[in-house]
Scaffold this motif. Structure first.
Motif, PDB file in Angstrom:
ATOM      1  N   GLN A  66       0.734  -1.123   0.105  1.00 12.11           N
ATOM      2  CA  GLN A  66       0.018  -0.175  -0.142  1.00 12.11           C
ATOM      3  C   GLN A  66       0.880   1.418  -0.007  1.00 12.11           C
ATOM      4  OE1 GLN A  66      -2.648  -1.025   3.431  1.00 12.11           O
ATOM      5  NE2 GLN A  66      -4.307  -1.199   1.670  1.00 12.11           N
ATOM      6  N   GLY A  67       2.413   1.079   0.077  1.00 18.51           N
ATOM      7  CA  GLY A  67       3.037   2.123   0.036  1.00 18.51           C
ATOM      8  C   GLY A  67       2.833   3.334   1.116  1.00 18.51           C
ATOM      9  N   GLY A  68       3.320   4.390   1.004  1.00 18.97           N
ATOM     10  CA  GLY A  68       2.960   5.187   2.237  1.00 18.97           C
ATOM     11  C   GLY A  68       3.926   5.187   3.220  1.00 18.97           C
ATOM     12  N   GLU A 119       9.702   4.153   1.852  1.00 23.60           N
ATOM     13  CA  GLU A 119       9.375   4.056   0.384  1.00 23.60           C
ATOM     14  C   GLU A 119      10.212   4.595  -0.490  1.00 23.60           C
ATOM     15  OE1 GLU A 119       6.676   2.133  -2.439  1.00 23.60           O
ATOM     16  OE2 GLU A 119       6.945   1.846  -0.301  1.00 23.60           O
ATOM     17  N   THR A 120      10.953   4.156  -1.599  1.00 25.93           N
ATOM     18  CA  THR A 120      11.397   4.811  -2.456  1.00 25.93           C
ATOM     19  C   THR A 120      11.158   4.181  -3.992  1.00 25.93           C
ATOM     20  OG1 THR A 120      13.388   3.411  -2.491  1.00 25.93           O
ATOM     21  CG2 THR A 120      13.660   5.053  -0.946  1.00 25.93           C
ATOM     22  N   SER A 121      11.759   4.492  -5.052  1.00 25.02           N
ATOM     23  CA  SER A 121      11.567   4.149  -6.331  1.00 25.02           C
ATOM     24  C   SER A 121      12.165   2.461  -6.285  1.00 25.02           C
ATOM     25  CB  SER A 121      12.105   4.858  -7.501  1.00 25.02           C
ATOM     26  OG  SER A 121      13.345   5.369  -7.173  1.00 25.02           O
ATOM     27  N   THR A 157       9.777   0.139  -5.003  1.00 20.84           N
ATOM     28  CA  THR A 157       8.747  -0.248  -5.874  1.00 20.84           C
ATOM     29  C   THR A 157       9.115  -0.995  -6.999  1.00 20.84           C
ATOM     30  OG1 THR A 157       8.030   2.133  -5.523  1.00 20.84           O
ATOM     31  CG2 THR A 157       6.966   1.100  -7.529  1.00 20.84           C
ATOM     32  N   SER A 171      -2.465  -8.858 -10.250  1.00 20.09           N
ATOM     33  CA  SER A 171      -2.902  -7.718  -9.490  1.00 20.09           C
ATOM     34  C   SER A 171      -4.280  -7.889  -8.796  1.00 20.09           C
ATOM     35  CB  SER A 171      -3.292  -6.470 -10.405  1.00 20.09           C
ATOM     36  OG  SER A 171      -4.232  -6.310 -11.334  1.00 20.09           O
ATOM     37  N   ALA A 194      -4.650  -7.604  -4.926  1.00 23.01           N
ATOM     38  CA  ALA A 194      -5.666  -6.842  -4.201  1.00 23.01           C
ATOM     39  C   ALA A 194      -6.549  -7.557  -3.386  1.00 23.01           C
ATOM     40  CB  ALA A 194      -6.508  -6.225  -5.427  1.00 23.01           C
ATOM     41  N   ALA A 195      -6.913  -8.840  -3.892  1.00 15.30           N
ATOM     42  CA  ALA A 195      -7.866  -9.803  -2.933  1.00 15.30           C
ATOM     43  C   ALA A 195      -6.919  -9.979  -1.624  1.00 15.30           C
ATOM     44  CB  ALA A 195      -8.110 -11.172  -3.917  1.00 15.30           C
ATOM     45  N   ILE A 214      -7.490  -7.110   0.521  1.00 14.28           N
ATOM     46  CA  ILE A 214      -8.791  -7.093   1.158  1.00 14.28           C
ATOM     47  C   ILE A 214      -9.051  -8.117   2.080  1.00 14.28           C
ATOM     48  CG2 ILE A 214     -11.233  -7.283   0.427  1.00 14.28           C
ATOM     49  CD1 ILE A 214     -10.363  -6.217  -2.582  1.00 14.28           C
ATOM     50  N   ASP A 263      -7.749  -7.128   5.141  1.00 17.18           N
ATOM     51  CA  ASP A 263      -8.666  -5.963   5.572  1.00 17.18           C
ATOM     52  C   ASP A 263      -9.720  -6.386   6.383  1.00 17.18           C
ATOM     53  OD1 ASP A 263      -8.249  -3.137   5.431  1.00 17.18           O
ATOM     54  OD2 ASP A 263      -9.983  -2.762   4.253  1.00 17.18           O
ATOM     55  N   GLY A 291       6.608   5.482  -5.489  1.00 18.18           N
ATOM     56  CA  GLY A 291       7.981   5.838  -5.564  1.00 18.18           C
ATOM     57  C   GLY A 291       8.313   7.413  -5.806  1.00 18.18           C
ATOM     58  N   GLU A 317       5.320  11.131  -2.025  1.00 16.54           N
ATOM     59  CA  GLU A 317       4.458  10.192  -1.698  1.00 16.54           C
ATOM     60  C   GLU A 317       4.555   9.977  -0.416  1.00 16.54           C
ATOM     61  OE1 GLU A 317       2.041   6.841  -2.449  1.00 16.54           O
ATOM     62  OE2 GLU A 317       3.017   8.290  -3.735  1.00 16.54           O
ATOM     63  N   THR A 318       3.202  10.010   0.139  1.00 14.17           N
ATOM     64  CA  THR A 318       3.217  10.044   1.784  1.00 14.17           C
ATOM     65  C   THR A 318       1.802   9.218   1.993  1.00 14.17           C
ATOM     66  OG1 THR A 318       1.386  11.872   2.021  1.00 14.17           O
ATOM     67  CG2 THR A 318       3.803  12.410   1.985  1.00 14.17           C
ATOM     68  N   SER A 319       1.615   8.819   3.330  1.00 13.82           N
ATOM     69  CA  SER A 319       0.427   8.022   3.510  1.00 13.82           C
ATOM     70  C   SER A 319      -1.041   8.862   3.066  1.00 13.82           C
ATOM     71  CB  SER A 319       0.367   7.601   5.000  1.00 13.82           C
ATOM     72  OG  SER A 319       0.518   8.696   5.741  1.00 13.82           O
ATOM     73  N   THR A 362      -1.609   8.136  -0.488  1.00  8.46           N
ATOM     74  CA  THR A 362      -2.082   6.728  -0.558  1.00  8.46           C
ATOM     75  C   THR A 362      -3.355   6.688  -0.138  1.00  8.46           C
ATOM     76  OG1 THR A 362       0.255   6.007  -0.015  1.00  8.46           O
ATOM     77  CG2 THR A 362      -1.662   4.421   0.188  1.00  8.46           C
ATOM     78  N   MET A 401     -15.819  -8.183  -2.786  1.00  9.07           N
ATOM     79  CA  MET A 401     -14.326  -8.622  -3.241  1.00  9.07           C
ATOM     80  C   MET A 401     -14.428  -8.747  -4.984  1.00  9.07           C
ATOM     81  SD  MET A 401     -11.518 -10.192  -2.238  1.00  9.07           S
ATOM     82  CE  MET A 401     -11.343 -11.409  -0.772  1.00  9.07           C
ATOM     83  N   ARG A 406     -14.428  -4.997  -5.963  1.00 12.13           N
ATOM     84  CA  ARG A 406     -12.859  -4.514  -5.634  1.00 12.13           C
ATOM     85  C   ARG A 406     -11.911  -4.880  -6.263  1.00 12.13           C
ATOM     86  NH1 ARG A 406     -12.672  -3.799   0.736  1.00 12.13           N
ATOM     87  NH2 ARG A 406     -10.954  -2.508   0.031  1.00 12.13           N
ATOM     88  N   THR A 407     -11.783  -6.342  -6.673  1.00 11.37           N
ATOM     89  CA  THR A 407     -10.707  -6.658  -7.272  1.00 11.37           C
ATOM     90  C   THR A 407     -10.696  -6.189  -8.784  1.00 11.37           C
ATOM     91  OG1 THR A 407     -11.664  -8.869  -7.629  1.00 11.37           O
ATOM     92  CG2 THR A 407     -10.206  -8.879  -5.833  1.00 11.37           C
ATOM     93  N   SER A 442      -9.313  -2.892  -9.163  1.00  9.31           N
ATOM     94  CA  SER A 442      -7.605  -2.993  -9.244  1.00  9.31           C
ATOM     95  C   SER A 442      -7.254  -3.542 -10.627  1.00  9.31           C
ATOM     96  CB  SER A 442      -7.245  -3.831  -8.085  1.00  9.31           C
ATOM     97  OG  SER A 442      -7.485  -5.179  -8.362  1.00  9.31           O
TER      98      SER A 442
END
Lengths: 241, 241
Positions: free
Chosen positions: A116-118, A122-124, A127, A163, A167-168, A171, A174, B118, B122-124, B127, B156, B159-160, B163
């Motif tokens: 999810q990054g953030g 995190e850098t390129s 990624t 992807s 994503a699944a 989720i 989550d 990247g 970029e910050t949370s 995101t 699901m 949402r997938t 993505s």
């Protein structure tokens, strides 16, 4: 500063073993917390060594350690999709997904933070590491399809499915890991077959792949069950035929 | 420092208009370059105003401007999925995707930079903005399915697919916008219907949604074509029935 026992342990471990021990400790911490909440002191404590020792192996500090831990996780993720080219495609995918979902389950927080990054670190480069895993997984799946030179439509189908798996998984974490990993695995395998068959409707190469794959599927297997459940739904919509 | 004309322009524009003009200029720049390659001077120059004026509107500097531009892009992306609840589902999705892909086409570099992370800024929070767009798009799609309380399997699935749309857009940009946006749109609509029908095989709520959706599809529409192309492939695998 350095307690007696770890110092003794230090002398016993080879450079490679020590490095691997530090990476394991870091991966364990990054798995449970976001990278910005992990300090080098935490890693040193988890590995039972001194902070200077961590710096000796990772002079670039936390960023270097994070990237090395990430690469180690990436290698583990890539290995999930290593699977002998034998038996029905859906069984191979199911076994790969079992390993993948076990990894997601074990590294839950770290997995989310990574994808999810953030994160402050995190850098390129991180990624790029994640992207390499995606591409490697797609290559593996394509090799299971027995295609040496996949065209754009087949590649697009496989890469978007990768992807979807990602994503699944997010989720799934989550939603408190509901439904079970087994159910999620079966659903992902069925989704892949459905996407593949759909692309086959427009792409001759994918159609050849689908014919070959369906030929070795079994009536009691994943595709057989899917066909028997789904075809009645489509048959009911007779006006579309 | 400030040339005469922009200063005159400044007096003519309202605060809201000026803010919107600066955001447009920033969005245009972020769309063509990665955020770390855009300076406040670039934004000032593109908008034909002075750097201090940019700072007056965005005292937080580049980070604040980037986030505001991002939010503005997010609102535009969210609007893509606004669509009257009339006619076959596949037609509604096709119109939403036309708008979405036009946005991706127009903001290509910025879109990639944003979604692939990247970036140094970029910050949370960024995101979180991207994640909000994903959730809003999923909500819109669910509302087109006419479901007030979607269960976990239907959510699901939607949402997938969102993505997948995102991943397919990035791959599309990566491959020089091949195939055409129209073909990509049709493929994405078909993939959604296939994923939905697959989930329907195991989930009664999704099965009800599918029956309702298929009832208003037309034989000459997206699902009709898909059924006619795909069913022969499945019929050939008679051993699975």
């Amino acid at each position: 500063m350095t307690p007696q026992a770890p110092a003794r342990a230090y002398r016993r471990l080879s450079v490679e073993e020590r490095r691997s021990q530090l990476l394991d400790a870091a991966l364990g911490l990054f798995a449970r917390r976001a990278p910005e909440e992990v300090s080098l002191d935490d890693v040193a404590e988890a590995a039972g060594v001194s902070r200077p020792l961590v710096y000796r192996y990772f002079p670039g500090g936390k960023q270097q350690l994070y990237e090395a831990a990430l690469r180690s996780a990436a290698e583990e993720l890539e290995r999930c999709f290593h699977e002998p080219a034998e038996g029905p495609l859906t069984q191979r995918l199911a076994r790969a997904l079992d390993r993948y979902l076990a990894f997601v389950d074990e590294h839950d927080t770290g997995f989310s933070a990574l994808l999810q990054g953030g994160s402050v670190v995190e850098t390129s480069r991180t990624t790029a590491i994640v992207d390499r895993v995606r591409r490697a997984a797609a290559e593996r799946v394509l090799s299971h399809l027995g295609v040496a030179e996949p065209g754009p439509r087949l590649r697009m189908t496989v890469r978007t499915w990768i992807s979807s798996v990602e994503a699944a998984s997010l989720i799934w974490l989550d939603e408190g890991k509901e439904p079970s990993a087994d159910e999620l695995r079966d659903w992902l395998v069925e989704q892949f077959m459905a996407c593949l068959v759909t692309t086959a409707g427009r792409d001759p190469q994918t159609a050849r792949v689908v014919r070959g794959a369906l030929a070795v599927e079994r009536a009691e297997g994943a595709v057989g069950g899917l066909v028997r459940r789904v075809v009645p739904l489509i048959e009911d919509a007779g006006h579309l035929w």
